[in-house]
Motif scaffolding. Structure first.
Motif, PDB file in Angstrom:
ATOM      1  N   GLN A 125       0.832  -1.211   0.000  1.00  0.00           N
ATOM      2  CA  GLN A 125       0.000   0.000   0.000  1.00  0.00           C
ATOM      3  C   GLN A 125       0.864   1.258   0.000  1.00  0.00           C
ATOM      4  OE1 GLN A 125      -3.227   0.069  -0.673  1.00  0.00           O
ATOM      5  NE2 GLN A 125      -2.922  -2.127  -0.910  1.00  0.00           N
ATOM      6  N   LEU A 140       2.257   1.714  -3.472  1.00  0.00           N
ATOM      7  CA  LEU A 140       1.248   2.308  -4.362  1.00  0.00           C
ATOM      8  C   LEU A 140       1.120   3.805  -4.098  1.00  0.00           C
ATOM      9  CD1 LEU A 140      -1.540  -0.412  -4.322  1.00  0.00           C
ATOM     10  CD2 LEU A 140      -0.424   0.506  -6.367  1.00  0.00           C
ATOM     11  N   GLU A 171      -2.325  -1.195  -8.822  1.00  0.00           N
ATOM     12  CA  GLU A 171      -3.507  -1.639  -8.071  1.00  0.00           C
ATOM     13  C   GLU A 171      -3.841  -3.075  -8.450  1.00  0.00           C
ATOM     14  OE1 GLU A 171      -5.631  -0.624  -5.592  1.00  0.00           O
ATOM     15  OE2 GLU A 171      -4.620   1.299  -5.540  1.00  0.00           O
ATOM     16  N   GLY A 172      -4.288  -3.837  -7.476  1.00  0.00           N
ATOM     17  CA  GLY A 172      -4.733  -5.193  -7.739  1.00  0.00           C
ATOM     18  C   GLY A 172      -3.652  -6.249  -7.669  1.00  0.00           C
TER      19      GLY A 172
END
Length: 155
Positions: free
Chosen positions: A106, A109, A118-119
């Motif tokens: 996180q 990101l 993301e993902g």
């Protein structure tokens, strides 16, 4: 094609040949290509995209102190033998639990760490980082044993 992190094991003579322009780093054998994980490693170990405190800051050398110069149309970073040894010893002390404590998909990101998207599966990314660090540690060990240095660049 992306930005791939590459390690080249060098001796002083080869470094001088690269600096003089006699040899292009692109003609040198790549001893380890960590592909696109270079910035993920840097961020995990140091919490920063570029700088990191030694000795873990040496693992993916991007700091101005390691900057060798722009040769072969790319920025090269040099770890001398002593720095390779310090980084190797630091990596030898890291356990997967230590790496997990530093790891945050996180945060990567949020900070725009390349190439995180993301993902992505957090456990898969973590395992890739651990495996890549194992490869870097093995390269650093052989480099230390042979009394050499390392040039790192992103291509």
């Amino acid at each position: 094609m992306g930005m791939s992190g590459r390690y080249v094991v060098v001796n002083e003579e080869l470094v001088q040949s690269i600096q003089s322009g006699e040899v292009s780093v692109l003609d040198c054998q790549v001893d380890l290509d960590i592909d696109k994980t270079w910035q993920m490693l840097q961020f995990t170990l140091n919490g920063s995209l570029l700088d990191g405190e030694p000795p873990l800051g040496y693992v993916v050398p991007l700091a101005s102190q390691q900057y060798l110069g722009n040769y072969s149309d790319m920025d090269l970073f040099l770890l001398d033998h002593k720095q390779v040894l310090e980084a190797y010893m630091a990596l030898e002390q890291l356990t997967p639990d230590d790496i997990r404590a530093r790891f945050s998909l996180q945060r990567m990101l949020a900070e725009g760490v390349y190439p995180v998207m993301e993902g992505w599966d957090e456990e898969e990314v973590f395992q890739e980082i651990v495996q890549t660090l194992d490869l870097v540690q093995a390269l650093f060990q052989v480099t230390v044993e042979n009394g050499n240095s390392i040039i790192f660049y992103v291509f």
